[in-house]
Write a protein that holds these residues in place. Structure first.
Motif, PDB file in Angstrom:
ATOM      1  N   ILE A   7      -8.150   5.520  -2.704  1.00  0.00           N
ATOM      2  CA  ILE A   7      -8.260   5.271  -1.260  1.00  0.00           C
ATOM      3  C   ILE A   7      -7.033   5.758  -0.497  1.00  0.00           C
ATOM      4  O   ILE A   7      -7.146   6.396   0.560  1.00  0.00           O
ATOM      5  CB  ILE A   7      -8.471   3.765  -1.005  1.00  0.00           C
ATOM      6  N   HIS A   8      -5.840   5.475  -1.019  1.00  0.00           N
ATOM      7  CA  HIS A   8      -4.618   5.662  -0.232  1.00  0.00           C
ATOM      8  C   HIS A   8      -3.767   6.863  -0.654  1.00  0.00           C
ATOM      9  O   HIS A   8      -2.818   7.200   0.056  1.00  0.00           O
ATOM     10  CB  HIS A   8      -3.749   4.403  -0.320  1.00  0.00           C
ATOM     11  N   ILE A   9      -4.039   7.476  -1.802  1.00  0.00           N
ATOM     12  CA  ILE A   9      -3.148   8.530  -2.293  1.00  0.00           C
ATOM     13  C   ILE A   9      -3.864   9.866  -2.458  1.00  0.00           C
ATOM     14  O   ILE A   9      -3.468  10.879  -1.870  1.00  0.00           O
ATOM     15  CB  ILE A   9      -2.510   8.109  -3.645  1.00  0.00           C
ATOM     16  N   LEU A  10      -4.917   9.872  -3.261  1.00  0.00           N
ATOM     17  CA  LEU A  10      -5.544  11.146  -3.649  1.00  0.00           C
ATOM     18  C   LEU A  10      -6.061  11.974  -2.470  1.00  0.00           C
ATOM     19  O   LEU A  10      -6.011  13.216  -2.544  1.00  0.00           O
ATOM     20  CB  LEU A  10      -6.684  10.872  -4.631  1.00  0.00           C
ATOM     21  N   LEU A  32       1.706   0.089 -10.783  1.00  0.00           N
ATOM     22  CA  LEU A  32       1.243   0.880  -9.630  1.00  0.00           C
ATOM     23  C   LEU A  32       2.327   1.850  -9.181  1.00  0.00           C
ATOM     24  O   LEU A  32       2.041   3.014  -8.870  1.00  0.00           O
ATOM     25  CB  LEU A  32       0.837  -0.048  -8.490  1.00  0.00           C
ATOM     26  N   ALA A  33       3.574   1.389  -9.152  1.00  0.00           N
ATOM     27  CA  ALA A  33       4.680   2.282  -8.788  1.00  0.00           C
ATOM     28  C   ALA A  33       4.829   3.406  -9.808  1.00  0.00           C
ATOM     29  O   ALA A  33       5.094   4.558  -9.445  1.00  0.00           O
ATOM     30  CB  ALA A  33       5.982   1.483  -8.685  1.00  0.00           C
ATOM     31  N   THR A  34       4.655   3.074 -11.078  1.00  0.00           N
ATOM     32  CA  THR A  34       4.711   4.108 -12.126  1.00  0.00           C
ATOM     33  C   THR A  34       3.613   5.146 -11.923  1.00  0.00           C
ATOM     34  O   THR A  34       3.849   6.355 -12.035  1.00  0.00           O
ATOM     35  CB  THR A  34       4.577   3.461 -13.508  1.00  0.00           C
ATOM     36  N   HIS A  35       2.416   4.677 -11.611  1.00  0.00           N
ATOM     37  CA  HIS A  35       1.281   5.582 -11.398  1.00  0.00           C
ATOM     38  C   HIS A  35       1.502   6.455 -10.172  1.00  0.00           C
ATOM     39  O   HIS A  35       1.218   7.668 -10.199  1.00  0.00           O
ATOM     40  CB  HIS A  35       0.004   4.760 -11.251  1.00  0.00           C
ATOM     41  N   VAL A  36       2.008   5.865  -9.096  1.00  0.00           N
ATOM     42  CA  VAL A  36       2.299   6.646  -7.884  1.00  0.00           C
ATOM     43  C   VAL A  36       3.335   7.726  -8.179  1.00  0.00           C
ATOM     44  O   VAL A  36       3.217   8.873  -7.729  1.00  0.00           O
ATOM     45  CB  VAL A  36       2.785   5.714  -6.751  1.00  0.00           C
ATOM     46  N   GLY A  37       4.369   7.357  -8.956  1.00  0.00           N
ATOM     47  CA  GLY A  37       5.381   8.345  -9.322  1.00  0.00           C
ATOM     48  C   GLY A  37       4.808   9.475 -10.159  1.00  0.00           C
ATOM     49  O   GLY A  37       5.165  10.645  -9.965  1.00  0.00           O
ATOM     50  N   ASN A  38       3.910   9.145 -11.081  1.00  0.00           N
ATOM     51  CA  ASN A  38       3.278  10.185 -11.910  1.00  0.00           C
ATOM     52  C   ASN A  38       2.434  11.129 -11.058  1.00  0.00           C
ATOM     53  O   ASN A  38       2.473  12.355 -11.226  1.00  0.00           O
ATOM     54  CB  ASN A  38       2.410   9.543 -12.988  1.00  0.00           C
ATOM     55  N   LEU A  39       1.655  10.571 -10.134  1.00  0.00           N
ATOM     56  CA  LEU A  39       0.830  11.410  -9.249  1.00  0.00           C
ATOM     57  C   LEU A  39       1.698  12.287  -8.352  1.00  0.00           C
ATOM     58  O   LEU A  39       1.360  13.446  -8.093  1.00  0.00           O
ATOM     59  CB  LEU A  39      -0.088  10.528  -8.398  1.00  0.00           C
ATOM     60  N   SER A  40       2.819  11.731  -7.905  1.00  0.00           N
ATOM     61  CA  SER A  40       3.730  12.515  -7.066  1.00  0.00           C
ATOM     62  C   SER A  40       4.321  13.685  -7.849  1.00  0.00           C
ATOM     63  O   SER A  40       4.421  14.807  -7.315  1.00  0.00           O
ATOM     64  CB  SER A  40       4.851  11.617  -6.535  1.00  0.00           C
ATOM     65  N   ASP A  41       4.697  13.444  -9.107  1.00  0.00           N
ATOM     66  CA  ASP A  41       5.231  14.537  -9.931  1.00  0.00           C
ATOM     67  C   ASP A  41       4.178  15.612 -10.176  1.00  0.00           C
ATOM     68  O   ASP A  41       4.485  16.815 -10.144  1.00  0.00           O
ATOM     69  CB  ASP A  41       5.721  13.973 -11.271  1.00  0.00           C
ATOM     70  N   ILE A  65       0.839  -1.203   0.000  1.00  0.00           N
ATOM     71  CA  ILE A  65       0.000   0.000   0.000  1.00  0.00           C
ATOM     72  C   ILE A  65       0.873   1.252   0.000  1.00  0.00           C
ATOM     73  O   ILE A  65       1.789   1.371   0.821  1.00  0.00           O
ATOM     74  CB  ILE A  65      -0.925   0.020   1.229  1.00  0.00           C
ATOM     75  N   PRO A  66       0.618   2.205  -0.894  1.00  0.00           N
ATOM     76  CA  PRO A  66       1.330   3.494  -0.838  1.00  0.00           C
ATOM     77  C   PRO A  66       0.931   4.259   0.423  1.00  0.00           C
ATOM     78  O   PRO A  66      -0.218   4.203   0.863  1.00  0.00           O
ATOM     79  CB  PRO A  66       0.855   4.222  -2.105  1.00  0.00           C
ATOM     80  N   LYS A  67       1.893   4.982   1.000  1.00  0.00           N
ATOM     81  CA  LYS A  67       1.632   5.731   2.223  1.00  0.00           C
ATOM     82  C   LYS A  67       2.088   7.180   2.071  1.00  0.00           C
ATOM     83  O   LYS A  67       3.114   7.449   1.449  1.00  0.00           O
ATOM     84  CB  LYS A  67       2.359   5.088   3.408  1.00  0.00           C
ATOM     85  N   TYR A  68       1.308   8.085   2.656  1.00  0.00           N
ATOM     86  CA  TYR A  68       1.654   9.506   2.622  1.00  0.00           C
ATOM     87  C   TYR A  68       2.558   9.837   3.809  1.00  0.00           C
ATOM     88  O   TYR A  68       2.256   9.495   4.952  1.00  0.00           O
ATOM     89  CB  TYR A  68       0.397  10.363   2.673  1.00  0.00           C
ATOM     90  N   ASN A  69       3.687  10.482   3.527  1.00  0.00           N
ATOM     91  CA  ASN A  69       4.633  10.892   4.567  1.00  0.00           C
ATOM     92  C   ASN A  69       4.533  12.399   4.749  1.00  0.00           C
ATOM     93  O   ASN A  69       4.992  13.175   3.906  1.00  0.00           O
ATOM     94  CB  ASN A  69       6.059  10.496   4.170  1.00  0.00           C
ATOM     95  N   PRO A  70       3.946  12.865   5.855  1.00  0.00           N
ATOM     96  CA  PRO A  70       3.775  14.322   6.036  1.00  0.00           C
ATOM     97  C   PRO A  70       5.087  15.069   6.228  1.00  0.00           C
ATOM     98  O   PRO A  70       5.152  16.278   6.003  1.00  0.00           O
ATOM     99  CB  PRO A  70       2.895  14.404   7.296  1.00  0.00           C
ATOM    100  N   GLU A  71       6.143  14.369   6.664  1.00  0.00           N
ATOM    101  CA  GLU A  71       7.420  15.042   6.883  1.00  0.00           C
ATOM    102  C   GLU A  71       8.028  15.532   5.576  1.00  0.00           C
ATOM    103  O   GLU A  71       8.635  16.604   5.525  1.00  0.00           O
ATOM    104  CB  GLU A  71       8.386  14.097   7.599  1.00  0.00           C
TER     105      GLU A  71
END
Length: 322
Positions: free
Chosen positions: A222-225, A90-99, A72-78
């Motif tokens: 659920i876990h990112i947006l 999924l990792a590619t998609h998470v990286g795209n959303l992060s960018d 599961i991807p997790k948000y790091n507030p720090e």
């Protein structure tokens, strides 16, 4: 996360294998032949596009297995960003959303466009399989028309021979039957291999790709947006944090360079002290020496004093007073 479409794809392959073996025994007993070669072209194309479908399906199954690992991807507030140690699409998609989030000034991240890009990449892998199925069906129709033309030509020879010697009746009938066989065989191969089995396998593979996209979209929702939202105040704070980071780095660099300059000036002072000591020794020995040696030593002393005078203003200009 059950992969039912992959099971369906395997079942289609099993049925196709049994059907192929049964059909091969029948064609062998009937001494199958196609003088036009269209049937062989259809079979060759089927083999080519079947291999492509196998490669694509195994790739989809691998991505499906990666998603089944439940990382599961997790948000790091720090760091104000998403952390994910997985791999695959999924990792590619998470990286795209992060960018997208890092380049966002205000508002929230929308993943629709990013999902469309991944979906199009997956769909393009199976596009040629779908195209191959259509080509095989078209070749079957072409073979049907070609066979009918051959059959009509043979019947024409038969009809012509009836009014003459009758020598062309048997060859004409053979040609007509050969043409009918070509028409039937090409239609059969094009319909069964291209229109039935290849299309079924293509659909099962495409469903696997759709399931991958759906699972990626669900996990992101659920876990990112929910965390990838920015206001103007957040943007200003982020820019201030980044500026503070740059200032601290610049301060450390300046302190490091200042220390180096200080060490250099200290070494210059040591050199100056050594020169003065050397001048004193020369003056002490000057009274004891005369002639050529004395002249040479005076020249050396004069040169060292000149270097001392010229280097001191230059150092003051670059480094200030020591």
């Amino acid at each position: 996360m059950e992969n039912r479409n992959f099971q369906i794809w395997i079942a289609i392959n099993v049925v196709m294998g049994l059907t192929g073996y049964y059909g091969y025994t029948i064609l062998r007993s009937q001494e199958f032949s196609d003088k036009t070669g269209i049937s062989y072209v259809i079979i060759g194309l089927f083999g080519l596009f079947y291999v492509l479908n196998v490669i694509n399906t195994l790739y989809y199954n691998e991505e499906h297995d990666l998603l089944a690992q439940k990382e599961i991807p997790k948000y790091n507030p720090e760091i104000d960003d998403i952390e994910f140690e997985g791999s695959g699409l999924l990792a590619t998609h998470v990286g795209n959303l992060s960018d997208i989030y890092n380049n966002l000034n205000d508002g929230e991240v929308n993943q629709d466009r990013a999902l469309d890009i991944i979906g199009n990449r997956l769909a393009r892998r199976e596009y040629f399989v779908q195209l191959g199925a259509n080509i095989m069906i078209t070749l079957g129709l072409i073979g049907t028309i070609t066979g009918l033309i051959i059959a009509i030509s043979g019947l024409e020879d038969v009809m012509t021979s009836l009014g003459e010697s009758g020598k062309m009746i048997i060859p004409g009938l053979k040609l007509a039957l050969s043409g009918m066989g070509t028409a039937f065989y090409t239609t059969l191969f094009g319909a069964i291999l291209g229109g039935f089995f290849l299309k079924l396998m293509h659909q099962a593979s495409s469903n696997m790709a759709d399931e991958i996209i759906d699972e990626i979209a669900f996990r992101a929702e659920i876990h990112i947006l929910p965390y990838l939202k920015k206001t103007v105040d957040q943007h200003i704070n982020a820019q201030s944090t980044q500026l503070t980071k740059y200032v601290n780095q610049s301060r450390k660099l300046l302190e490091s360079e200042t220390e180096k300059i200080s060490n250099y000036l200290t070494s210059i002072d040591d050199l100056k002290s050594n020169i003065e000591k050397f001048n004193v020794k020369i003056e002490q020995t000057e009274k004891q020496m005369d002639g050529t040696h004395l002249t040479v030593l005076k020249q050396i002393a004069s040169t060292l004093k000149q270097i001392q005078k010229e280097s001191k203003p230059l150092l003051k200009r670059f480094f200030g007073n020591s």
